[in-house]
Design a protein around this motif. Sequence first.
Motif, PDB file in Angstrom:
ATOM      1  N   ARG A  15      -6.097   5.462   0.388  1.00 16.71           N
ATOM      2  CA  ARG A  15      -5.240   4.351   0.803  1.00 16.71           C
ATOM      3  C   ARG A  15      -5.207   3.287  -0.493  1.00 16.71           C
ATOM      4  NH1 ARG A  15      -3.305   3.504   5.580  1.00 16.71           N
ATOM      5  NH2 ARG A  15      -3.497   0.969   5.504  1.00 16.71           N
ATOM      6  N   VAL A  16      -4.063   3.318  -1.091  1.00 15.20           N
ATOM      7  CA  VAL A  16      -3.968   2.573  -2.324  1.00 15.20           C
ATOM      8  C   VAL A  16      -3.192   1.291  -1.980  1.00 15.20           C
ATOM      9  CG1 VAL A  16      -3.015   2.294  -4.589  1.00 15.20           C
ATOM     10  CG2 VAL A  16      -4.379   4.423  -3.754  1.00 15.20           C
ATOM     11  N   ALA A  17      -3.677   0.125  -2.316  1.00 10.48           N
ATOM     12  CA  ALA A  17      -2.772  -1.320  -1.996  1.00 10.48           C
ATOM     13  C   ALA A  17      -2.602  -1.576  -3.546  1.00 10.48           C
ATOM     14  CB  ALA A  17      -3.839  -2.228  -1.803  1.00 10.48           C
ATOM     15  N   ILE A  18      -1.448  -2.409  -3.747  1.00 11.30           N
ATOM     16  CA  ILE A  18      -0.893  -2.965  -5.024  1.00 11.30           C
ATOM     17  C   ILE A  18      -0.721  -4.353  -4.908  1.00 11.30           C
ATOM     18  CG2 ILE A  18       1.616  -2.331  -4.369  1.00 11.30           C
ATOM     19  CD1 ILE A  18       2.236  -1.945  -7.330  1.00 11.30           C
ATOM     20  N   LEU A  19      -1.125  -5.119  -5.896  1.00  8.85           N
ATOM     21  CA  LEU A  19      -0.939  -6.472  -5.778  1.00  8.85           C
ATOM     22  C   LEU A  19      -0.121  -6.740  -7.167  1.00  8.85           C
ATOM     23  CD1 LEU A  19      -1.486  -9.523  -4.688  1.00  8.85           C
ATOM     24  CD2 LEU A  19      -3.703  -9.514  -6.300  1.00  8.85           C
ATOM     25  N   LEU A  34      -9.276  -6.022   6.952  1.00  7.92           N
ATOM     26  CA  LEU A  34      -8.796  -4.940   7.923  1.00  7.92           C
ATOM     27  C   LEU A  34      -9.763  -3.960   8.423  1.00  7.92           C
ATOM     28  CD1 LEU A  34      -5.533  -4.052   5.771  1.00  7.92           C
ATOM     29  CD2 LEU A  34      -5.455  -5.098   7.812  1.00  7.92           C
ATOM     30  N   PRO A  35      -9.409  -3.417   9.553  1.00 11.24           N
ATOM     31  CA  PRO A  35     -10.565  -2.370   9.869  1.00 11.24           C
ATOM     32  C   PRO A  35     -10.559  -1.151   9.151  1.00 11.24           C
ATOM     33  CG  PRO A  35      -8.769  -2.827  11.845  1.00 11.24           C
ATOM     34  CD  PRO A  35      -8.506  -3.617  10.471  1.00 11.24           C
ATOM     35  N   ARG A  36     -11.975  -0.534   9.064  1.00  8.02           N
ATOM     36  CA  ARG A  36     -12.181   0.449   7.874  1.00  8.02           C
ATOM     37  C   ARG A  36     -11.065   1.640   7.823  1.00  8.02           C
ATOM     38  NH1 ARG A  36     -16.843   1.554   5.412  1.00  8.02           N
ATOM     39  NH2 ARG A  36     -17.051   3.771   4.500  1.00  8.02           N
ATOM     40  N   GLU A  37     -10.395   1.849   9.059  1.00  8.59           N
ATOM     41  CA  GLU A  37      -9.161   2.924   8.735  1.00  8.59           C
ATOM     42  C   GLU A  37      -7.985   2.552   8.094  1.00  8.59           C
ATOM     43  OE1 GLU A  37      -9.062   1.269  12.960  1.00  8.59           O
ATOM     44  OE2 GLU A  37     -10.702   1.695  11.506  1.00  8.59           O
ATOM     45  N   LEU A  38      -7.632   1.426   8.047  1.00 13.21           N
ATOM     46  CA  LEU A  38      -6.530   0.582   7.416  1.00 13.21           C
ATOM     47  C   LEU A  38      -6.891  -0.013   6.040  1.00 13.21           C
ATOM     48  CD1 LEU A  38      -5.045  -1.035  10.512  1.00 13.21           C
ATOM     49  CD2 LEU A  38      -4.740   1.120   9.722  1.00 13.21           C
ATOM     50  N   ARG A  39      -8.290  -0.271   5.722  1.00 18.59           N
ATOM     51  CA  ARG A  39      -8.429  -1.015   4.498  1.00 18.59           C
ATOM     52  C   ARG A  39      -8.303  -0.209   3.438  1.00 18.59           C
ATOM     53  NH1 ARG A  39     -13.782  -2.739   5.696  1.00 18.59           N
ATOM     54  NH2 ARG A  39     -14.770  -0.781   4.474  1.00 18.59           N
ATOM     55  N   PRO A  40      -7.805  -0.548   2.368  1.00 24.65           N
ATOM     56  CA  PRO A  40      -7.563   0.148   0.996  1.00 24.65           C
ATOM     57  C   PRO A  40      -8.811   0.447   0.473  1.00 24.65           C
ATOM     58  CG  PRO A  40      -6.913  -2.123   0.571  1.00 24.65           C
ATOM     59  CD  PRO A  40      -7.268  -2.069   2.157  1.00 24.65           C
ATOM     60  N   ASP A  41      -8.893   1.861  -0.273  1.00 25.89           N
ATOM     61  CA  ASP A  41     -10.276   2.007  -0.860  1.00 25.89           C
ATOM     62  C   ASP A  41      -9.771   2.077  -2.465  1.00 25.89           C
ATOM     63  OD1 ASP A  41      -8.606   4.261  -0.831  1.00 25.89           O
ATOM     64  OD2 ASP A  41      -9.964   5.790  -0.129  1.00 25.89           O
ATOM     65  N   GLY A  42      -8.460   1.769  -2.792  1.00 25.00           N
ATOM     66  CA  GLY A  42      -7.999   1.730  -3.946  1.00 25.00           C
ATOM     67  C   GLY A  42      -6.927   0.601  -4.300  1.00 25.00           C
ATOM     68  N   ILE A  43      -7.225  -0.351  -5.434  1.00 26.11           N
ATOM     69  CA  ILE A  43      -6.103  -1.388  -5.692  1.00 26.11           C
ATOM     70  C   ILE A  43      -5.656  -1.291  -7.084  1.00 26.11           C
ATOM     71  CG2 ILE A  43      -5.713  -3.882  -5.609  1.00 26.11           C
ATOM     72  CD1 ILE A  43      -8.438  -3.967  -3.740  1.00 26.11           C
ATOM     73  N   ILE A  44      -4.403  -1.521  -7.182  1.00 26.28           N
ATOM     74  CA  ILE A  44      -3.657  -1.772  -8.390  1.00 26.28           C
ATOM     75  C   ILE A  44      -3.132  -2.840  -8.526  1.00 26.28           C
ATOM     76  CG2 ILE A  44      -1.913  -0.936  -9.921  1.00 26.28           C
ATOM     77  CD1 ILE A  44      -1.662   1.796  -8.548  1.00 26.28           C
ATOM     78  N   LEU A  45      -3.964  -3.641  -9.751  1.00 26.89           N
ATOM     79  CA  LEU A  45      -3.275  -5.026 -10.086  1.00 26.89           C
ATOM     80  C   LEU A  45      -2.428  -4.848 -11.303  1.00 26.89           C
ATOM     81  CD1 LEU A  45      -6.813  -6.930 -10.027  1.00 26.89           C
ATOM     82  CD2 LEU A  45      -5.202  -6.547  -8.080  1.00 26.89           C
ATOM     83  N   THR A  46      -1.139  -5.402 -10.919  1.00 28.38           N
ATOM     84  CA  THR A  46      -0.220  -5.222 -12.026  1.00 28.38           C
ATOM     85  C   THR A  46      -0.045  -6.326 -13.015  1.00 28.38           C
ATOM     86  OG1 THR A  46       1.671  -6.018 -10.894  1.00 28.38           O
ATOM     87  CG2 THR A  46       1.224  -3.660 -10.473  1.00 28.38           C
ATOM     88  N   ASP A  47      -0.859  -7.604 -12.899  1.00 23.94           N
ATOM     89  CA  ASP A  47      -0.910  -8.606 -13.471  1.00 23.94           C
ATOM     90  C   ASP A  47      -2.233  -9.299 -13.611  1.00 23.94           C
ATOM     91  OD1 ASP A  47      -0.409 -11.273 -14.433  1.00 23.94           O
ATOM     92  OD2 ASP A  47       1.528 -11.527 -13.431  1.00 23.94           O
ATOM     93  N   ASP A  48      -2.599  -9.524 -15.126  1.00 28.20           N
ATOM     94  CA  ASP A  48      -4.030  -9.688 -15.425  1.00 28.20           C
ATOM     95  C   ASP A  48      -4.352 -11.277 -15.056  1.00 28.20           C
ATOM     96  OD1 ASP A  48      -2.314 -10.431 -17.406  1.00 28.20           O
ATOM     97  OD2 ASP A  48      -3.504 -10.025 -18.944  1.00 28.20           O
ATOM     98  N   HIS A  49      -3.265 -11.997 -14.513  1.00 36.59           N
ATOM     99  CA  HIS A  49      -3.650 -13.427 -14.191  1.00 36.59           C
ATOM    100  C   HIS A  49      -4.373 -13.502 -12.995  1.00 36.59           C
ATOM    101  CE1 HIS A  49      -0.107 -14.281 -16.779  1.00 36.59           C
ATOM    102  NE2 HIS A  49      -0.601 -15.178 -17.177  1.00 36.59           N
TER     103      HIS A  49
END
Length: 381
Positions: free
Chosen positions: A215-219, A269-284
């Motif tokens: 489960r990947v999130a993107i910021l 978020l609940p464990r089953e919905l929580r991301p286990d990977g995150i992509i940050l597209t801005d270093d700020h």
Amino acid sequence: MKQHYTSDRSVARHQAISRALRQAIHAGDVLPGDQLPARQELESEFNVTNMTIQRSIDQLKQEGAIYSRGRWGVFVADHPPCLHRFALVFNRNDRVQDLPWPLNYQALLDAAAMPTGWGSDSFDVYRDVAPPAAGAPPSDDYVRLLEDIEEMRVAGVIYASDVADYLLDPIVTLDGLPRVALSSGVRGKVSAVRTDRLRLLERAVDHLVAGGCKRVAILVSAQSKLEDVTHCRELLAKRDLLLDDMLVQASHRSHPQWARNSLLLLMALPRELRPDGIILTDDHFVSQVAKGLVESSMRVPEDVQVVAHANYPLRDGGVLPFHRIGFDAGEMLATCLAALRAQRETGRTEMWMIPPRTPDEVGAHDGQAPSRVVSNLMTSV
């Protein structure tokens, strides 16, 4: 020597002659190391007195464009500014509302200021370029840049951002100098150096998938285009993963703490919905996301893996083991110089591509020619 003299009466005669000699050097009519014509020839060519020629020679000597060898005469310097001094231009419109100085701009400034690596080339920085608008006078840096372009005191112009708003402005339209912008495409007489963001996202996704993330999130930055999210969604789909809408978050460099708030919500978020990977597209947002992870007691990379954008040579000093991937400002400037020299030689505008790199890869590309992509908008100028 070809005649480049202009009879513009608004310019002092000796300044016009200095400009003509710079143009001759820039055009290759007079090469580094060549001897200038004797003073009597210059007096005849420009129809001026010896005193006027002397003032022009003194001016060019002070700039480092020429030098005297006693009775042997006057010669073109090995590295005259009109061939080796480049304008690095920052647009005031990119700094509205008292926003923090963008990190990619700071990376460019740091790279340009490095004492080694540029050989005989150098950069003159114009940090606050704003043309006259709605009755407001132009900024001092705009006036200085326009004068340096008119007088051929620089070898080319590098715009740190897109020039779409200035296509009809003299700082873009005046003939005689090659130009390049860090932008998404060629515009008129301005070549482009573009960062390969699609390849960056692809490498970020591959790193997380290789690490077992499901489960990947993107910021993303609120200023960025939707295409970052679209590309990420497509890349994950090709690897049989979905990008849940709730895992798409945005922040803004004016309020980077929002990134921390978003991170805390994601980790709650609940464990089953929580991301286990995150992509940050801005270093700020890197330091704020790191702060949120510490506050939420999440371990990196055991609980969540993070791929964060980077602008080299900047170092954020973060203590969490984020996987960094981004773009090297030194490589950008080196590619800009290559683009300017190519435009000067061929008269064509082109698009050049900068690949993303990890910290270990920065510097490993030294000595290799930059990747060049000829744009469909390529034109002869």
